[in-house]
Design a protein around this motif. Structure first.
Motif, PDB file in Angstrom:
ATOM      1  N   HIS A 125     -41.197 -23.637  -0.530  1.00 54.96           N
ATOM      2  CA  HIS A 125     -39.989 -23.703   0.303  1.00 54.96           C
ATOM      3  C   HIS A 125     -40.224 -24.637   1.481  1.00 54.96           C
ATOM      4  CE1 HIS A 125     -36.851 -22.323   3.096  1.00 54.96           C
ATOM      5  NE2 HIS A 125     -36.217 -21.833   2.038  1.00 54.96           N
ATOM      6  N   TRP A 183     -37.484 -26.428  -5.247  1.00 52.18           N
ATOM      7  CA  TRP A 183     -36.559 -26.058  -4.185  1.00 52.18           C
ATOM      8  C   TRP A 183     -35.612 -27.202  -3.859  1.00 52.18           C
ATOM      9  CZ3 TRP A 183     -35.840 -21.310  -2.334  1.00 52.18           C
ATOM     10  CH2 TRP A 183     -36.871 -20.366  -2.484  1.00 52.18           C
ATOM     11  N   HIS A 184     -34.357 -26.863  -3.618  1.00 55.19           N
ATOM     12  CA  HIS A 184     -33.414 -27.815  -3.037  1.00 55.19           C
ATOM     13  C   HIS A 184     -33.836 -28.063  -1.588  1.00 55.19           C
ATOM     14  CE1 HIS A 184     -29.591 -29.185  -1.250  1.00 55.19           C
ATOM     15  NE2 HIS A 184     -29.294 -29.616  -2.465  1.00 55.19           N
ATOM     16  N   ASN A 186     -32.291 -27.899   1.072  1.00 52.74           N
ATOM     17  CA  ASN A 186     -31.742 -26.928   2.037  1.00 52.74           C
ATOM     18  C   ASN A 186     -32.438 -25.572   1.976  1.00 52.74           C
ATOM     19  OD1 ASN A 186     -30.650 -25.482  -0.136  1.00 52.74           O
ATOM     20  ND2 ASN A 186     -28.529 -26.111   0.247  1.00 52.74           N
ATOM     21  N   GLY A 187     -33.303 -25.380   0.987  1.00 53.16           N
ATOM     22  CA  GLY A 187     -34.069 -24.150   0.897  1.00 53.16           C
ATOM     23  C   GLY A 187     -33.289 -22.931   0.449  1.00 53.16           C
ATOM     24  N   GLU A 188     -32.050 -23.121   0.010  1.00 50.44           N
ATOM     25  CA  GLU A 188     -31.219 -21.980  -0.362  1.00 50.44           C
ATOM     26  C   GLU A 188     -31.123 -21.762  -1.866  1.00 50.44           C
ATOM     27  OE1 GLU A 188     -27.462 -22.539   1.507  1.00 50.44           O
ATOM     28  OE2 GLU A 188     -28.281 -22.435   3.545  1.00 50.44           O
ATOM     29  N   LEU A 189     -31.522 -22.743  -2.654  1.00 50.27           N
ATOM     30  CA  LEU A 189     -31.467 -22.577  -4.104  1.00 50.27           C
ATOM     31  C   LEU A 189     -32.599 -23.359  -4.749  1.00 50.27           C
ATOM     32  CD1 LEU A 189     -30.173 -25.416  -5.450  1.00 50.27           C
ATOM     33  CD2 LEU A 189     -28.094 -24.464  -4.499  1.00 50.27           C
ATOM     34  N   ALA A 204     -29.770 -19.125  -6.787  1.00 50.01           N
ATOM     35  CA  ALA A 204     -29.794 -18.882  -5.348  1.00 50.01           C
ATOM     36  C   ALA A 204     -30.992 -18.004  -5.018  1.00 50.01           C
ATOM     37  CB  ALA A 204     -28.507 -18.204  -4.901  1.00 50.01           C
ATOM     38  N   HIS A 206     -32.572 -15.391  -2.291  1.00 46.22           N
ATOM     39  CA  HIS A 206     -32.215 -14.512  -1.171  1.00 46.22           C
ATOM     40  C   HIS A 206     -33.472 -13.812  -0.660  1.00 46.22           C
ATOM     41  CE1 HIS A 206     -27.943 -14.977  -2.211  1.00 46.22           C
ATOM     42  NE2 HIS A 206     -28.293 -14.782  -3.468  1.00 46.22           N
ATOM     43  N   ARG A 207     -33.560 -13.659   0.651  1.00 41.23           N
ATOM     44  CA  ARG A 207     -34.687 -12.930   1.250  1.00 41.23           C
ATOM     45  C   ARG A 207     -34.275 -11.576   1.813  1.00 41.23           C
ATOM     46  NH1 ARG A 207     -38.707 -17.388   4.020  1.00 41.23           N
ATOM     47  NH2 ARG A 207     -37.614 -19.240   3.321  1.00 41.23           N
TER      48      ARG A 207
END
Length: 407
Positions: A125, A183-184, A186-189, A204, A206-207
């Motif tokens: 990430h 990882w994208h 943006n770190g979201e997907l 996606a 999620h944390r």
């Protein structure tokens, strides 16, 4: 520069399954080379550490944080025991190791963790605290059960922490095996490649309230056998290496057609994507690098350099393909293919300025001295057309070099 070398295997094991001769001092190795290189009579600072790893997947067994202070290495197949002679003698791996690179001249093992059955690729990430892993027996090397997985694994100061495991399924509920994950920006997907299905899927990450992966949108069709890929720096596109392998090819990858890249336009907010273009490159383009400005793409092409040395089909040279990319339109155009000496070039990377490309060489056609190496190329602009020009510089590293990260 950080390099992973698999010294248990020789290039021709892809064809005949033979691991090759044992040599004193040859072991799976993590090599750290401090930058910048001086290119004069001063030797670079180089440090090494034992690092079990495998070349059987894409060149993605290594992830390094943005500061270049910590590295993570996955082990797809276990180490060669005293009686092991063939690829099938190696046990399935399931381990990830964290290394401290603070002192580049003396990298050291920090701690180990579980990465799932036969991890194929690892991606870190952007914040350096969460790993994504793709796992499973892509080529049925260890038995009939692939045991595919996508995994999230948190990273703490002195250990691996919580994890989440998702078994990826097709629309009809059958398990499907990923070869690659990334990882994208943006770190979201994350994007995962599923080569046997000619598709990429988005998930996606999620944390909270708990760690989990959530499938997004529909599968994105690619060319044949997307073994790996890369997000462009702006995150608007994902480019896959379609190596053209498959059950209809001699030995799955023994004599494929010329390689191809697919350009996928990604709508990160919606979690969707579509293929908008492609381009031809050299045969078996396992490695892919995109320049920091997103305008140049390089693939490292195995060609037939993995054939046994006495095989008349052996390519005594491999190659790099250079392409231009328009970040706005997504247009990808092939410029040229540059032949290089050396077998199995898998891990290319640009430098921070995008002016130079370095690529791993797994082995050389040298009966007296089997060794890995790094070769350096310059990206030049000639009459408005970029060129990839070989330099006189090279570095020797442990035999089996295949994954490279430049930070």
């Amino acid at each position: 520069m950080v390099v992973a070398s698999d010294a248990d295997m020789v290039a021709s094991a892809y064809v005949d399954g033979q691991l090759g001769p044992r040599e004193a001092g040859q072991e799976d190795t993590l090599t750290v080379i401090e930058l910048p290189l001086s290119f004069d009579d001063m030797s670079p600072t180089i440090g090494t550490a034992p690092a079990p790893n495998s070349v059987t997947g894409p060149p993605a067994v290594l992830a390094v944080d943005a500061d270049g202070t910590r590295a993570y290495v996955i082990e797809t197949l276990g180490q060669r025991g005293p009686e092991a002679q063939t690829l099938s003698d190696l046990p399935p791996g399931n381990t990830i190791r964290a290394y401290d690179l603070t002192d580049g001249s003396a990298p050291r093992l920090l701690f180990t963790g579980t990465a799932g059955h036969m991890p194929q690729a690892v991606s870190l990430h952007p914040d350096g605290q969460l790993l994504a892993l793709a796992g499973g027996d892509v080529f049925s090397l260890a038995g009939p059960r692939a045991e595919p997985s996508l995994r999230l694994l948190t990273v703490e100061a002195d250990r691996f922490g919580d994890d989440f495991v998702l078994e990826p399924l097709s629309d009809d509920g059958e398990p499907i095996v990923p070869s690659y994950v990334e990882w994208h920006p943006n770190g979201e997907l994350v994007a995962a490649c599923f080569p046997w299905r000619d598709e990429v899927r988005l998930f996606a990450a999620h944390r909270s309230p708990e760690l989990r992966l959530e499938p997004l949108g529909r599968p994105i069709r690619t060319g044949k056998f997307p073994f790996a890929g890369r997000f462009t720096p702006d995150g608007r596109h994902f480019i896959t290496t379609d190596v053209q392998w498959g059950q209809d090819v001699e030995g799955v990858y023994g004599k494929p057609a010329d390689g191809q890249l697919s350009v996928l336009r990604i709508a990160a907010a919606a979690g969707t994507g579509e293929k908008i273009g492609d381009a031809s490159v050299g045969r078996s383009p396992e490695g892919l690098a995109i320049s920091p400005d997103g305008r140049h793409v390089v693939t490292s092409n195995l060609r037939m350099s993995f054939r046994p040395w006495n095989d008349p089909q052996l390519d005594r040279q491999s190659s790099l393909s250079l392409l231009t990319f328009d970040p706005a339109s997504g247009r990808l155009e092939t410029v040229a293919e540059e032949l290089i000496d050396g077998l199995l070039p898998e891990g290319p990377a640009f430098d921070a300025d995008g002016k130079f490309v370095v690529v791993t060489v797994f082995d050389h056609l040298d009966l007296a001295h089997r060794r890995g190496g790094l070769r350096f190329f310059e990206v030049t602009q000639d009459d408005a057309q970029p060129q990839l020009r070989p330099t006189l510089y090279s570095l020797e590293v442990m035999r089996g070099a295949h994954t490279l990260v430049v930070v």
